[in-house]
Design a protein around this motif. Sequence first.
Motif, PDB file in Angstrom:
ATOM      1  N   ALA A 214     106.352  60.522  -0.663  1.00 35.54           N
ATOM      2  CA  ALA A 214     105.791  59.074  -0.601  1.00 35.54           C
ATOM      3  C   ALA A 214     104.752  59.201   0.441  1.00 35.54           C
ATOM      4  CB  ALA A 214     106.846  58.213  -0.138  1.00 35.54           C
ATOM      5  N   LEU A 215     104.919  60.006   1.712  1.00 31.60           N
ATOM      6  CA  LEU A 215     104.050  60.070   2.749  1.00 31.60           C
ATOM      7  C   LEU A 215     103.012  60.903   2.294  1.00 31.60           C
ATOM      8  CD1 LEU A 215     106.247  60.388   5.935  1.00 31.60           C
ATOM      9  CD2 LEU A 215     105.376  58.530   4.670  1.00 31.60           C
ATOM     10  N   LEU A 216     102.991  61.732   1.320  1.00 33.25           N
ATOM     11  CA  LEU A 216     101.745  62.464   0.914  1.00 33.25           C
ATOM     12  C   LEU A 216     100.681  61.581   0.077  1.00 33.25           C
ATOM     13  CD1 LEU A 216     103.028  65.979  -0.726  1.00 33.25           C
ATOM     14  CD2 LEU A 216     101.585  65.399   1.643  1.00 33.25           C
ATOM     15  N   ALA A 217     101.293  60.434  -0.649  1.00 33.94           N
ATOM     16  CA  ALA A 217     100.599  59.429  -1.410  1.00 33.94           C
ATOM     17  C   ALA A 217      99.984  58.599  -0.264  1.00 33.94           C
ATOM     18  CB  ALA A 217     101.599  58.692  -2.122  1.00 33.94           C
ATOM     19  N   ILE A 218     100.895  58.248   0.637  1.00 35.19           N
ATOM     20  CA  ILE A 218     100.039  57.278   1.318  1.00 35.19           C
ATOM     21  C   ILE A 218      99.059  58.166   2.496  1.00 35.19           C
ATOM     22  CG2 ILE A 218     100.779  56.092   3.867  1.00 35.19           C
ATOM     23  CD1 ILE A 218     103.450  55.308   2.647  1.00 35.19           C
ATOM     24  N   ALA A 219      99.215  59.214   2.823  1.00 40.08           N
ATOM     25  CA  ALA A 219      98.435  59.978   3.462  1.00 40.08           C
ATOM     26  C   ALA A 219      96.816  59.848   2.877  1.00 40.08           C
ATOM     27  CB  ALA A 219      98.609  61.488   3.705  1.00 40.08           C
ATOM     28  N   GLN A 220      97.027  60.153   1.473  1.00 40.53           N
ATOM     29  CA  GLN A 220      95.833  60.194   0.892  1.00 40.53           C
ATOM     30  C   GLN A 220      95.222  58.783   0.724  1.00 40.53           C
ATOM     31  OE1 GLN A 220      93.920  62.012  -1.137  1.00 40.53           O
ATOM     32  NE2 GLN A 220      93.026  60.754  -2.733  1.00 40.53           N
ATOM     33  N   GLU A 221      95.817  57.845   0.469  1.00 38.73           N
ATOM     34  CA  GLU A 221      95.290  56.418   0.371  1.00 38.73           C
ATOM     35  C   GLU A 221      94.713  55.870   1.706  1.00 38.73           C
ATOM     36  OE1 GLU A 221      94.511  54.883  -2.279  1.00 38.73           O
ATOM     37  OE2 GLU A 221      95.132  56.565  -3.178  1.00 38.73           O
ATOM     38  N   LEU A 222      95.430  56.227   2.936  1.00 38.29           N
ATOM     39  CA  LEU A 222      94.781  56.071   4.276  1.00 38.29           C
ATOM     40  C   LEU A 222      93.697  56.840   4.506  1.00 38.29           C
ATOM     41  CD1 LEU A 222      98.144  55.885   6.175  1.00 38.29           C
ATOM     42  CD2 LEU A 222      96.580  54.001   5.908  1.00 38.29           C
TER      43      LEU A 222
END
Length: 552
Positions: A214-222
Amino acid sequence: MTLPSYFGAPAASTDVSTQRHTGWPVAAALVAAALLSACASTPLPPWSAARAPLPPKQRPLGGVPPWVKPSAAPEAVTTAPPAPPSLLETPSSATTIPVPMREIGELPYSGAVAARFADPGIRYSTPGLAPGRHTFTTNAELSQWLHNLSKVPTANGTRATVLEIGRSQNGTPIEALVVTRALGVTPNHLAATQRPTVVLIGQQHGDEPASSEALLAIAQELAQGQLENLAERLNLIIVPRANPDGAEAGTHATANGTDLDRDHLVLSTPEARALAVLVRDYHPIAVLDAHEYTVAGPYLAKFNALQSYDALLQYATSPNMPAFLSKASQEWYYQPMERALKTQNLSSQWIYTLSDEPNDVQLSMGDARPESARNVNGLKNAVSFAIESRGIGLGHTHIQRRVHTHVTAITSALHSSIERADSLEQVRSFVVRDTSAQACRDQVTIDAAGTPEQRDITLLDPQTGADKVLQVDWNSSLKLRPLESRARPCGYWLAASASTAIERLSLLGVQVLRVAEQGTLLADSYQQTGGSAVTPQEALATLNGQSSPQRV
């Protein structure tokens, strides 16, 4: 700084600006009384429980997270495989994705239970979530993913930079991605923006993979996607995998068998020390710690039932927590987070645990001991949350829904940090000064326990998937009972030989001053005279042969 109960309350600091840049200085015991007269209270903002509206660019669309469109992935810049073309893919044929029967057959429940947990209408794509993949993102893939994000420039000035914050016991880098519009990524650069900083931590436990995915996904979108505009108002620091050795081995603990999330006070592991330095130096307004929880285990054995909630949530609940910070956590973060999950048809409950004692069927909220990241970071005056998705023991089953649970909860917390930024800074300034002013006064709680209550919880029948509502004995950490108190000291005196304690206090953000001259000091001294094991509610199953925690 509100210190763990083992340390009591600090004396006052006269330099508030230094606190923002270098942590939370605490004067030594010998100068405590002299500095008390310098304390001045900062008025609290008018308290408002109403949720402020988001700016138009940040308003959630249609009740879903505010980034549902596919976004471009980072461009590959090395010989390693590039990141996939999109982190978010909308399924073209249906809004739910069936769980493969192969996975259901390996679980301790039927397809009827699995049907209760349909995948979300969007699909997340990280290395470990690729179609047909049966393993999660490796340490090498995680590092490559972060470095790819850092090497693609953006048009609006958002900077993504990879920092190595430490190394694991096996020598694997522990990496963080800093996403900001500051001119640099040092603590001073981020502080100069006058924007709040939020720290996201994933996979402290190696067998909780949805947190790092989940944090990898959030990192991409941020960094480059639909959450990029949040960098106009926030600085973000993302540690997707705090325990790379445990993730590689698929084990709960670190390489030497330590439960990392019980090591944030003693700081015996390099992993815990790395996180402590990060929080000390960057002084975040909020710390969000992503976990997963066990679905079956003792619940199946004792209740013939399975855990049902998509998310378990809890903010810092330790003795001596400032009341205004707890109120902010409850009203400004927890309540909006609960609503966001409900909008996505995701269920939630307070974090609770069940001991491994065969005849013990009490449920206890996350405990009050000042050793978890949730409680220690709360005692550093940050809003501090643990967010747990339904996942340990499930492998890849329901992984899209588990990741979506984290994304929804964390996105809500990021918006709360933006909406309440000014008020949070006022609350923290008030708390720092008010806590300092309490030195040498009243009582400090040394030990506390939850308050026994009755509560209804919803479990699931493992064969039919039907709800199984039970009334249980419940120990609430929202209402702590002091077990031991003492007069609040002015400060603490350490022998010059106590180098390890001095180092660990420094890592926790406590300033320790050397006594330069001889003098007279009135003090109490202590030595341990005995001990006993903690109660089953305070200690879950031991890890890798470690002894149970002891009460001194």
